[in-house]
Design a protein around this motif. Structure first.
Motif, PDB file in Angstrom:
ATOM      1  N   VAL A 161     -23.076 -45.845  58.261  1.00 42.73           N
ATOM      2  CA  VAL A 161     -22.664 -46.292  59.591  1.00 42.73           C
ATOM      3  C   VAL A 161     -22.292 -47.767  59.506  1.00 42.73           C
ATOM      4  O   VAL A 161     -23.127 -48.603  59.152  1.00 42.73           O
ATOM      5  CB  VAL A 161     -23.788 -46.082  60.622  1.00 42.73           C
ATOM      6  CG1 VAL A 161     -23.360 -46.624  61.992  1.00 42.73           C
ATOM      7  CG2 VAL A 161     -24.155 -44.605  60.731  1.00 42.73           C
ATOM      8  N   LEU A 162     -21.036 -48.076  59.813  1.00 37.99           N
ATOM      9  CA  LEU A 162     -20.540 -49.449  59.763  1.00 37.99           C
ATOM     10  C   LEU A 162     -20.464 -50.008  61.167  1.00 37.99           C
ATOM     11  O   LEU A 162     -19.728 -49.499  62.017  1.00 37.99           O
ATOM     12  CB  LEU A 162     -19.151 -49.492  59.114  1.00 37.99           C
ATOM     13  CG  LEU A 162     -19.010 -48.866  57.722  1.00 37.99           C
ATOM     14  CD1 LEU A 162     -17.571 -49.015  57.228  1.00 37.99           C
ATOM     15  CD2 LEU A 162     -19.985 -49.507  56.747  1.00 37.99           C
ATOM     16  N   GLN A 163     -21.235 -51.070  61.433  1.00 46.31           N
ATOM     17  CA  GLN A 163     -21.159 -51.745  62.722  1.00 46.31           C
ATOM     18  C   GLN A 163     -20.067 -52.814  62.639  1.00 46.31           C
ATOM     19  O   GLN A 163     -20.147 -53.741  61.823  1.00 46.31           O
ATOM     20  CB  GLN A 163     -22.495 -52.396  63.073  1.00 46.31           C
ATOM     21  CG  GLN A 163     -23.550 -51.413  63.537  1.00 46.31           C
ATOM     22  CD  GLN A 163     -24.812 -52.120  63.991  1.00 46.31           C
ATOM     23  OE1 GLN A 163     -25.642 -52.483  63.169  1.00 46.31           O
ATOM     24  NE2 GLN A 163     -24.947 -52.322  65.293  1.00 46.31           N
ATOM     25  N   PRO A 212     -13.943 -55.267  52.313  1.00 48.46           N
ATOM     26  CA  PRO A 212     -13.164 -54.961  51.093  1.00 48.46           C
ATOM     27  C   PRO A 212     -13.997 -55.048  49.827  1.00 48.46           C
ATOM     28  O   PRO A 212     -13.823 -54.227  48.913  1.00 48.46           O
ATOM     29  CB  PRO A 212     -12.057 -56.025  51.115  1.00 48.46           C
ATOM     30  CG  PRO A 212     -11.941 -56.429  52.550  1.00 48.46           C
ATOM     31  CD  PRO A 212     -13.327 -56.372  53.090  1.00 48.46           C
ATOM     32  N   LEU A 213     -14.919 -55.992  49.770  1.00 53.37           N
ATOM     33  CA  LEU A 213     -15.742 -56.141  48.578  1.00 53.37           C
ATOM     34  C   LEU A 213     -16.755 -55.006  48.459  1.00 53.37           C
ATOM     35  O   LEU A 213     -16.979 -54.452  47.378  1.00 53.37           O
ATOM     36  CB  LEU A 213     -16.463 -57.488  48.609  1.00 53.37           C
ATOM     37  CG  LEU A 213     -17.136 -57.955  47.318  1.00 53.37           C
ATOM     38  CD1 LEU A 213     -16.167 -57.910  46.149  1.00 53.37           C
ATOM     39  CD2 LEU A 213     -17.694 -59.357  47.496  1.00 53.37           C
ATOM     40  N   LEU A 214     -17.353 -54.617  49.582  1.00 50.01           N
ATOM     41  CA  LEU A 214     -18.351 -53.552  49.554  1.00 50.01           C
ATOM     42  C   LEU A 214     -17.768 -52.224  49.105  1.00 50.01           C
ATOM     43  O   LEU A 214     -18.407 -51.451  48.395  1.00 50.01           O
ATOM     44  CB  LEU A 214     -18.984 -53.385  50.938  1.00 50.01           C
ATOM     45  CG  LEU A 214     -19.835 -54.538  51.463  1.00 50.01           C
ATOM     46  CD1 LEU A 214     -20.306 -54.224  52.869  1.00 50.01           C
ATOM     47  CD2 LEU A 214     -21.017 -54.799  50.558  1.00 50.01           C
ATOM     48  N   PHE A 215     -16.538 -51.948  49.533  1.00 53.79           N
ATOM     49  CA  PHE A 215     -15.929 -50.661  49.225  1.00 53.79           C
ATOM     50  C   PHE A 215     -14.864 -50.767  48.134  1.00 53.79           C
ATOM     51  O   PHE A 215     -14.096 -49.840  47.929  1.00 53.79           O
ATOM     52  CB  PHE A 215     -15.337 -50.051  50.502  1.00 53.79           C
ATOM     53  CG  PHE A 215     -16.393 -49.570  51.454  1.00 53.79           C
ATOM     54  CD1 PHE A 215     -16.944 -48.307  51.322  1.00 53.79           C
ATOM     55  CD2 PHE A 215     -16.861 -50.404  52.451  1.00 53.79           C
ATOM     56  CE1 PHE A 215     -17.927 -47.872  52.193  1.00 53.79           C
ATOM     57  CE2 PHE A 215     -17.849 -49.970  53.319  1.00 53.79           C
ATOM     58  CZ  PHE A 215     -18.393 -48.706  53.200  1.00 53.79           C
ATOM     59  N   GLN A 257     -10.800 -54.789  62.331  1.00 55.69           N
ATOM     60  CA  GLN A 257     -11.458 -55.047  61.045  1.00 55.69           C
ATOM     61  C   GLN A 257     -11.088 -54.018  59.985  1.00 55.69           C
ATOM     62  O   GLN A 257     -11.505 -54.150  58.833  1.00 55.69           O
ATOM     63  CB  GLN A 257     -12.983 -55.049  61.210  1.00 55.69           C
ATOM     64  CG  GLN A 257     -13.583 -56.388  61.609  1.00 55.69           C
ATOM     65  CD  GLN A 257     -15.095 -56.322  61.643  1.00 55.69           C
ATOM     66  OE1 GLN A 257     -15.696 -56.110  62.675  1.00 55.69           O
ATOM     67  NE2 GLN A 257     -15.708 -56.506  60.491  1.00 55.69           N
ATOM     68  N   LEU A 258     -10.329 -52.999  60.349  1.00 57.30           N
ATOM     69  CA  LEU A 258     -10.041 -51.888  59.446  1.00 57.30           C
ATOM     70  C   LEU A 258      -8.548 -51.781  59.167  1.00 57.30           C
ATOM     71  O   LEU A 258      -7.865 -50.916  59.703  1.00 57.30           O
ATOM     72  CB  LEU A 258     -10.548 -50.585  60.054  1.00 57.30           C
ATOM     73  CG  LEU A 258     -12.051 -50.488  60.291  1.00 57.30           C
ATOM     74  CD1 LEU A 258     -12.379 -49.333  61.214  1.00 57.30           C
ATOM     75  CD2 LEU A 258     -12.779 -50.353  58.959  1.00 57.30           C
ATOM     76  N   PRO A 259      -8.007 -52.637  58.311  1.00 57.08           N
ATOM     77  CA  PRO A 259      -6.594 -52.512  57.946  1.00 57.08           C
ATOM     78  C   PRO A 259      -6.357 -51.230  57.159  1.00 57.08           C
ATOM     79  O   PRO A 259      -7.273 -50.671  56.544  1.00 57.08           O
ATOM     80  CB  PRO A 259      -6.333 -53.746  57.086  1.00 57.08           C
ATOM     81  CG  PRO A 259      -7.676 -54.130  56.553  1.00 57.08           C
ATOM     82  CD  PRO A 259      -8.663 -53.758  57.614  1.00 57.08           C
ATOM     83  N   LEU A 260      -5.119 -50.769  57.163  1.00 58.89           N
ATOM     84  CA  LEU A 260      -4.775 -49.490  56.539  1.00 58.89           C
ATOM     85  C   LEU A 260      -5.203 -49.397  55.075  1.00 58.89           C
ATOM     86  O   LEU A 260      -5.768 -48.373  54.660  1.00 58.89           O
ATOM     87  CB  LEU A 260      -3.271 -49.226  56.682  1.00 58.89           C
ATOM     88  CG  LEU A 260      -2.782 -47.891  56.123  1.00 58.89           C
ATOM     89  CD1 LEU A 260      -3.493 -46.728  56.822  1.00 58.89           C
ATOM     90  CD2 LEU A 260      -1.267 -47.771  56.285  1.00 58.89           C
ATOM     91  N   PRO A 261      -4.955 -50.403  54.216  1.00 56.31           N
ATOM     92  CA  PRO A 261      -5.382 -50.279  52.808  1.00 56.31           C
ATOM     93  C   PRO A 261      -6.886 -50.030  52.676  1.00 56.31           C
ATOM     94  O   PRO A 261      -7.323 -49.295  51.793  1.00 56.31           O
ATOM     95  CB  PRO A 261      -4.975 -51.618  52.197  1.00 56.31           C
ATOM     96  CG  PRO A 261      -3.864 -52.102  53.065  1.00 56.31           C
ATOM     97  CD  PRO A 261      -4.227 -51.669  54.452  1.00 56.31           C
ATOM     98  N   LEU A 262      -7.674 -50.635  53.566  1.00 54.39           N
ATOM     99  CA  LEU A 262      -9.117 -50.439  53.510  1.00 54.39           C
ATOM    100  C   LEU A 262      -9.509 -49.042  53.964  1.00 54.39           C
ATOM    101  O   LEU A 262     -10.395 -48.404  53.393  1.00 54.39           O
ATOM    102  CB  LEU A 262      -9.821 -51.487  54.368  1.00 54.39           C
ATOM    103  CG  LEU A 262     -11.350 -51.405  54.412  1.00 54.39           C
ATOM    104  CD1 LEU A 262     -11.938 -51.573  53.013  1.00 54.39           C
ATOM    105  CD2 LEU A 262     -11.910 -52.462  55.352  1.00 54.39           C
ATOM    106  N   LEU A 279     -18.112 -45.025  62.228  1.00 51.46           N
ATOM    107  CA  LEU A 279     -17.733 -46.357  62.697  1.00 51.46           C
ATOM    108  C   LEU A 279     -18.407 -46.639  64.040  1.00 51.46           C
ATOM    109  O   LEU A 279     -18.159 -45.939  65.026  1.00 51.46           O
ATOM    110  CB  LEU A 279     -16.213 -46.459  62.842  1.00 51.46           C
ATOM    111  CG  LEU A 279     -15.394 -46.085  61.598  1.00 51.46           C
ATOM    112  CD1 LEU A 279     -13.901 -46.127  61.920  1.00 51.46           C
ATOM    113  CD2 LEU A 279     -15.724 -47.007  60.435  1.00 51.46           C
ATOM    114  N   ALA A 280     -19.291 -47.635  64.072  1.00 48.22           N
ATOM    115  CA  ALA A 280     -19.904 -48.084  65.323  1.00 48.22           C
ATOM    116  C   ALA A 280     -19.129 -49.320  65.778  1.00 48.22           C
ATOM    117  O   ALA A 280     -19.348 -50.424  65.281  1.00 48.22           O
ATOM    118  CB  ALA A 280     -21.375 -48.403  65.121  1.00 48.22           C
ATOM    119  N   ILE A 281     -18.200 -49.135  66.711  1.00 47.97           N
ATOM    120  CA  ILE A 281     -17.274 -50.177  67.141  1.00 47.97           C
ATOM    121  C   ILE A 281     -17.781 -50.804  68.433  1.00 47.97           C
ATOM    122  O   ILE A 281     -18.132 -50.082  69.381  1.00 47.97           O
ATOM    123  CB  ILE A 281     -15.863 -49.598  67.379  1.00 47.97           C
ATOM    124  CG1 ILE A 281     -15.392 -48.817  66.152  1.00 47.97           C
ATOM    125  CG2 ILE A 281     -14.887 -50.683  67.783  1.00 47.97           C
ATOM    126  CD1 ILE A 281     -14.849 -49.625  65.034  1.00 47.97           C
TER     127      ILE A 281
END
Length: 392
Positions: free
Chosen positions: A60-62, A42-45, A68-73, A84-86
């Motif tokens: 690319v987000l590991q 949340p802080l980064l974006f 880790q990805l709630p809807l608001p984010l 997204l690297a999940i």
């Protein structure tokens, strides 16, 4: 870009991701729990600075899992810019396959990172992978049945990168980007080129006359070609084509000429060959040391020396020589020499931070940098290095 006023900023380290020609295609952020950055999203974006700084590259987000990805984010993560690297291990959770399918329906590109849990089948729609290849290399052709591009990260050297390329990977990340084979070889046939290169470094270090620079440039066709290509590139947007060194020197000015030549030293490939991976790395270090010096209140000359320190810090890899042998004839200021040889002083401490991956609070304090400034310098430096890689 708007300034981030965040002193307690998470110490997230970006890393470049390159294709087989050593061109940067994306920047990676490790946001897994093991990296200590799981709560940083949340802080980064929360600001547009990150994606603006690295444009036009992907990010690319590991991640440990889709949770880790709630809807608001998600509303802050544009599908056309974010990959997204999940962690594949998250598929052991009942809700994960459904969540990943929903992310794909939204348009996100997804890489399954790592090995699948025992007894868990790969969802048919997830056909791209990421793999930490630092502990072992995959066999050739392993990924030919899957769509890509696939990401191999943690690569220690060029040999590992080439093995992963044969296995079917197309994106690569790791220390190999700072440890490439020297561009100037070590055979006897390369000695004249090396001498010219060291001579040019000496001229740059002592702020030589433009005519001296022009004379030496004429002896090096490859470096000359890169310089003329640069000044005629989109970076300068000129209406008149520049065809001579005197024109190029007059256009750039002494200060900019020295800076670009310090970087163009790394651009020693032919027109058809791959980019030297050291070039954007040297640009990254140079820009970061410069902007940190500026944040400290350093004057223009101090900023120039900081830039030079970063630009020269990979010359031992470029020339396949000991750094002491390189700087011995350059007559550099003592604090620049100490930074390059022993990583001493403020410049040396900051170079050590760049070389060590993720920073930590104690190392930042020793380098005289707070977390917010470290992040801002990273954004600025990557923005600059991306432009260098695209224009040289």
């Amino acid at each position: 870009m708007a300034a981030l006023d965040l002193t307690p900023f998470p110490l997230v380290q970006m890393h470049p991701i390159a294709n087989g020609r050593n061109e940067w295609v994306a920047l990676g952020l490790d946001l897994r729990a093991q990296s200590g950055n799981a709560d940083a999203l949340p802080l980064l974006f929360g600001s547009p600075d990150l994606l603006a700084a690295i444009a036009p590259l992907d990010c690319v987000l590991q991640l440990d899992g889709p949770a880790q990805l709630p809807l608001p984010l998600l509303k802050q993560l544009p599908t056309q810019r974010v990959v997204l690297a999940i962690a594949a291990a998250s598929l052991a959770q009942d809700a994960a396959p459904r969540q990943l399918a929903a992310l794909q329906e939204e348009g996100y590109r997804i890489l399954l990172d790592g090995a699948l849990p025992p007894g868990v089948a790969r969802p048919a729609t997830l056909r791209a992978v990421a793999l930490d290849c630092g502990a072992g290399l995959p066999p050739p052709g392993q990924l030919l049945a899957l769509f890509g591009p696939h990401l191999a990260y943690g690569l220690p050297d060029q040999r590992a990168m080439q093995a992963c390329e044969k296995a079917g990977f197309a994106w690569f990340a790791g220390a190999y980007l700072e440890r490439c084979c020297p561009a100037a070889g070590s055979g006897a046939s390369e000695l004249p080129t090396r001498r010219r290169l060291l001579g040019l470094l000496a001229l740059l270090a002592r702020d030589a006359d433009s005519r001296e620079l022009e004379t030496l440039l004429k002896q090096d066709p490859v470096l000359s070609w890169h310089l003329l290509k640069l000044v005629n590139s989109a970076a300068f947007a000129l209406n008149t084509q520049i065809t001579g060194f005197a024109q190029a020197i007059a256009l750039l000015g002494r200060r900019q000429l020295q800076r670009w030549l310090q970087l163009l030293l790394y651009a020693r490939t032919d027109a058809e060959g791959p980019l030297n991976p050291l070039l954007p790395q040297a640009a990254l270090r140079a820009a970061r040391l410069e902007v940190l010096c500026k944040m400290d209140g350093g004057d223009r000359d101090e900023q120039d020396l900081a830039f030079m320190t970063g630009a020269f810090s990979l010359l031992d890899h470029l020339l396949d020589m000991q750094m002491a042998d390189i700087v011995g004839d350059l007559c550099l200021p003592s604090h620049v020499e100490a930074a390059l040889l022993q990583r001493e002083g403020v410049l040396g401490a900051r170079l050590r931070l760049m070389e060590g991956g993720a920073a930590h609070a104690q190392a930042l304090a020793a380098a005289g940098v707070d977390a917010g400034s470290w992040w801002r310098s990273q954004l600025h430096a990557y923005h600059w290095a991306i432009q260098v890689g695209r224009n040289v």
